[in-house]
Scaffold this active site. Structure first.
Site, mmCIF file in Angstrom:
data_model
loop_
_atom_site.group_PDB
_atom_site.id
_atom_site.type_symbol
_atom_site.label_atom_id
_atom_site.label_comp_id
_atom_site.label_asym_id
_atom_site.label_seq_id
_atom_site.Cartn_x
_atom_site.Cartn_y
_atom_site.Cartn_z
ATOM 1 N N GLU A 138 0.308 9.186 10.840
ATOM 2 C CA GLU A 138 -0.553 8.321 11.676
ATOM 3 C C GLU A 138 -0.443 8.566 13.175
ATOM 4 O OE1 GLU A 138 0.320 4.315 10.428
ATOM 5 O OE2 GLU A 138 -0.298 4.696 8.370
ATOM 6 N N ASN B 43 -0.177 13.378 7.772
ATOM 7 C CA ASN B 43 -0.691 12.288 6.929
ATOM 8 C C ASN B 43 -1.328 11.193 7.794
ATOM 9 O OD1 ASN B 43 -0.749 11.151 4.201
ATOM 10 N ND2 ASN B 43 0.726 9.614 4.942
ATOM 11 N N HIS C 1 -6.488 4.448 1.900
ATOM 12 C CA HIS C 1 -6.492 2.987 1.713
ATOM 13 C C HIS C 1 -7.944 2.541 1.845
ATOM 14 C CE1 HIS C 1 -2.228 2.699 1.419
ATOM 15 N NE2 HIS C 1 -2.065 3.344 2.558
ATOM 16 N N GLU D 121 -2.131 7.985 -0.589
ATOM 17 C CA GLU D 121 -1.816 6.544 -0.681
ATOM 18 C C GLU D 121 -3.033 5.785 -1.182
ATOM 19 O OE1 GLU D 121 -0.093 5.086 2.975
ATOM 20 O OE2 GLU D 121 1.028 6.927 3.311
ATOM 21 N N ASP E 189 -5.546 3.348 -2.715
ATOM 22 C CA ASP E 189 -5.810 2.035 -3.307
ATOM 23 C C ASP E 189 -7.206 1.612 -2.855
ATOM 24 O OD1 ASP E 189 -5.175 1.308 -0.661
ATOM 25 O OD2 ASP E 189 -3.428 0.101 -1.203
HETATM 26 C C1 XIL Z 1 3.779 0.182 3.570
HETATM 27 C C2 XIL Z 1 4.603 -0.312 2.392
HETATM 28 O O1 XIL Z 1 3.801 -0.270 1.244
HETATM 29 C C3 XIL Z 1 5.097 -1.715 2.662
HETATM 30 O O2 XIL Z 1 6.007 -2.118 1.652
HETATM 31 C C4 XIL Z 1 5.792 -1.785 4.020
HETATM 32 O O3 XIL Z 1 6.129 -3.119 4.311
HETATM 33 C C5 XIL Z 1 4.908 -1.243 5.108
HETATM 34 O O4 XIL Z 1 4.495 0.070 4.780
HETATM 35 N N1 XIL Z 1 0.631 3.743 5.486
HETATM 36 C C6 XIL Z 1 1.805 4.355 5.136
HETATM 37 C C7 XIL Z 1 2.776 3.646 4.269
HETATM 38 O O5 XIL Z 1 2.001 5.535 5.454
HETATM 39 O O6 XIL Z 1 4.089 3.983 4.559
HETATM 40 C C8 XIL Z 1 2.610 2.148 4.358
HETATM 41 O O7 XIL Z 1 3.465 1.537 3.367
HETATM 42 C C9 XIL Z 1 1.157 1.764 4.155
HETATM 43 C C10 XIL Z 1 0.289 2.387 5.207
#
Ligand code: XIL
Length: 551
Positions: free
Chosen positions: A155, A204, A245, A273, A275
């Site tokens: 990020e 990422n 996401h 990641e 969802d």
């Molecule tokens: C999130 C986890 O799922 C949570 O448990 C934690 O509190 C915060 O981080 N992007 C990412 C992940 O790269 O590491 C994050 O994970 C979600 C967003």
């Protein structure tokens, strides 16, 4: 006994255990990783709660690669300077390996979940570089041979980038950036390559379906790899991770466009990641379950198409109950660990779309009229002939500021008058979209494209008449005025036509959004006329339709 009953209920997922009658038939639920064996790896996250047998069996049934949800983040591995705490992460990694899973490492550098000592305000560049490289090298060396790949940097790009050519200008103002400068990106990748030359090194990020953000990442990876073509045998950055996401409003076409761009760089791409939010307060209606399934299906169809260049598709959460976004039910398994429609959609996308696609209603765009006329922006009465459009459909749960709009047009401009009620008159947030403000979206050719074309633009004016534009070039010839009275304000805007010759009877894509700030300076509500996707700043397919009439 209780455990036995639960196990029996879960038999279909575990593909073993109590087998009899009906259960035996249900047991045939296919494994996701097997369905994608010829395409890419299928992953999910692991945290402490996943270590019990029940969850772990689901993990290994459907997945062949694991990411630690939190345990390998800087905060957990080196909370105190020089004291590395690998116990929890090692347990996660070793268990995964012993159960036949690959492991992906997440993450060596990030602005979140990192200890304050690493890059505190005022740290020198020299010390920050040592902190960054020591952490990256020690951690990468520790897991060498056990992880196949690393999110080296997470990020690093700012949201809503403007001039996408200059990637350095779009770096997030993170502690690492402030302490080291733009070259921290290369520095951390080089440290990781040195410590573990066999691991694939990934950049990422989220929102990479946004074409502008994707362009910045594209330009960054291109530039860095062109300047570092041979760092221990290959270009420095091996892959781009699209976090994914998403929500049921995400445009698979945007995802596909970004995938294509990254692949054209010659790097591997992974969905890291995934969802898909589609629910509220931890609940989903049947329609939402199907809509979510359709999005999963459409996305997996895109991933299959580019499988040759995709390393893995990792889901961020085994089930809704343990998801970081549990309120929006974004995963493929429900709280009882039963597969949801989303699971079957991912398993066989075409079948799911054939069986359910028709049940998704395509919402007709709302239509409104703009009346011919050239007003004085200071004279609200000049809009009296135009019908009022209600800006009162809410994107978020909170029902804050809302209002009405009226539109006039002539050969050169569109003139919009927006009356807003119930506003806090707050502009404390530096993100202009989090201030009490009005946004107008224009799609001159009503092309309804999943990304902005030349004829598309976004105009934002806060209650204090400060305007922002997307793209910036849309500022040319634009004028606005505001008046404030108690909790109400009025914005009048003159928006030049940029690419079309307007004619009576013509139609354009159009929408109005009202951002409602809280008294503490964060956006608490978003009211719109038509587009409930939340994506009108980058995608015109959900805008309403404005007809230019004469009265
Ligand atoms: C999130 C986890 O799922 C949570 O448990 C934690 O509190 C915060 O981080 N992007 C990412 C992940 O790269 O590491 C994050 O994970 C979600 C967003």
């Amino acid at each position: 006994m209780l455990k036995k009953i639960i196990l029996c209920l879960l038999t279909p997922l575990l593909m073993g255990g109590c087998v009899s009658g009906k259960e035996a038939a249900m047991q045939k639920i296919q494994s996701l990783k097997d369905a994608y064996a010829d395409y890419f790896l299928i992953g999910n996250i692991v945290s402490g709660v996943d270590m019990d047998d029940l969850r772990y069996n689901i993990l290994t049934t459907h997945h062949n690669i694991a990411t630690a949800e939190n345990a390998m983040k800087p905060q957990y591995l080196q909370g105190t300077k020089g004291v590395f705490t690998f116990y929890d992460a090692d347990a996660i990694v070793n268990k995964a390996l012993s159960r036949g899973l690959n492991v992906h490492g997440h993450t060596l550098a990030w602005h979140q979940q990192s200890p304050a000592w690493m890059n505190y305000e005022g740290v020198s560049r020299e010390e920050a570089v040592i902190n960054l490289t020591t952490h990256a090298k020690t951690v990468a060396a520790h897991f060498k041979g056990r992880v196949v790949s690393w999110d080296v940097l997470n990020e690093a790009i700012a949201d809503n980038p403007s001039n996408t050519e200059d990637w350095k200008a779009n770096l997030r103002q993170s502690p690492w950036f402030k302490a080291v400068g733009a070259d921290y990106v290369e520095i951390v990748f080089k440290a990781a390559r040195e410590a573990d030359p066999d691991a694939k090194l990934y950049y990422n990020d989220y929102n990479l379906d946004n074409p502008n953000k994707a362009s910045v990442v594209y330009n960054m990876v291109k530039d860095i790899n062109e300047r570092n073509p041979d760092v221990v045998g290959r270009p420095l950055i091996d892959g781009v991770g699209m976090q994914g996401h998403y929500s049921s409003h995400t445009s698979p076409a945007n995802v596909e466009n970004s995938l294509q761009r990254f692949i054209s760089l010659g790097v591997e791409v992974s969905i890291t990641e995934l969802d898909v939010q589609c629910g509220e307060e931890g609940k989903q209606t049947d329609a939402q379950k199907v809509a979510q399934g359709i999005t999963y299906a459409a996305l997996f169809n895109v991933f299959k198409k580019y499988a040759e260049n995709i390393g893995r598709v990792t889901m961020w959460g085994l089930d809704d109950g343990s998801s970081w976004r549990r309120q929006a039910c974004p995963t493929m398994f429900n709280d009882n660990l039963h597969p949801k429609p989303a699971f079957f959609a991912a398993l066989d996308p075409d079948k799911f779309i054939t069986e359910n696609g028709a049940s998704i209603e395509k919402k007709e765009a709302k239509q409104a009229e703009a009346v011919y006329g050239t007003p004085d922006l200071a004279d609200a009465a000049a809009w009296s002939q135009a019908p009022a459009i209600s800006i009162d459909s809410y994107l978020m749960a909170w029902q804050g500021a809302s209002g009405t709009a009226k539109v006039l047009w002539d050969e050169s401009n569109l003139y919009v008058l927006v009356n807003v009620n119930n506003a806090e008159m707050n502009k404390a947030n530096q993100n202009t979209y989090e201030q009490d403000s009005v946004e107008i979206f224009i799609d001159e050719n009503n092309g309804k494209t999943p990304y902005y074309e030349k004829d598309d633009a976004q105009y934002r004016v806060n209650f204090d008449n400060e305007a922002t534009f997307n793209p910036q070039s849309a500022a040319e010839g634009f004028e606005s005025r505001t008046t404030v009275s108690g909790r109400s304000y009025t914005v009048s805007l003159k928006i030049p036509f940029r690419t079309i010759d307007v004619k009576r009877g013509g139609i354009i894509g159009f929408d109005v959004q009202i951002n409602g700030a809280s008294s503490r300076g964060a956006r608490q509500s978003v009211a719109v006329w038509n587009d409930l996707s939340g994506g009108s700043y980058q995608d015109t397919s959900g805008l309403g339709i404005l007809k230019l009439t004469k009265r």
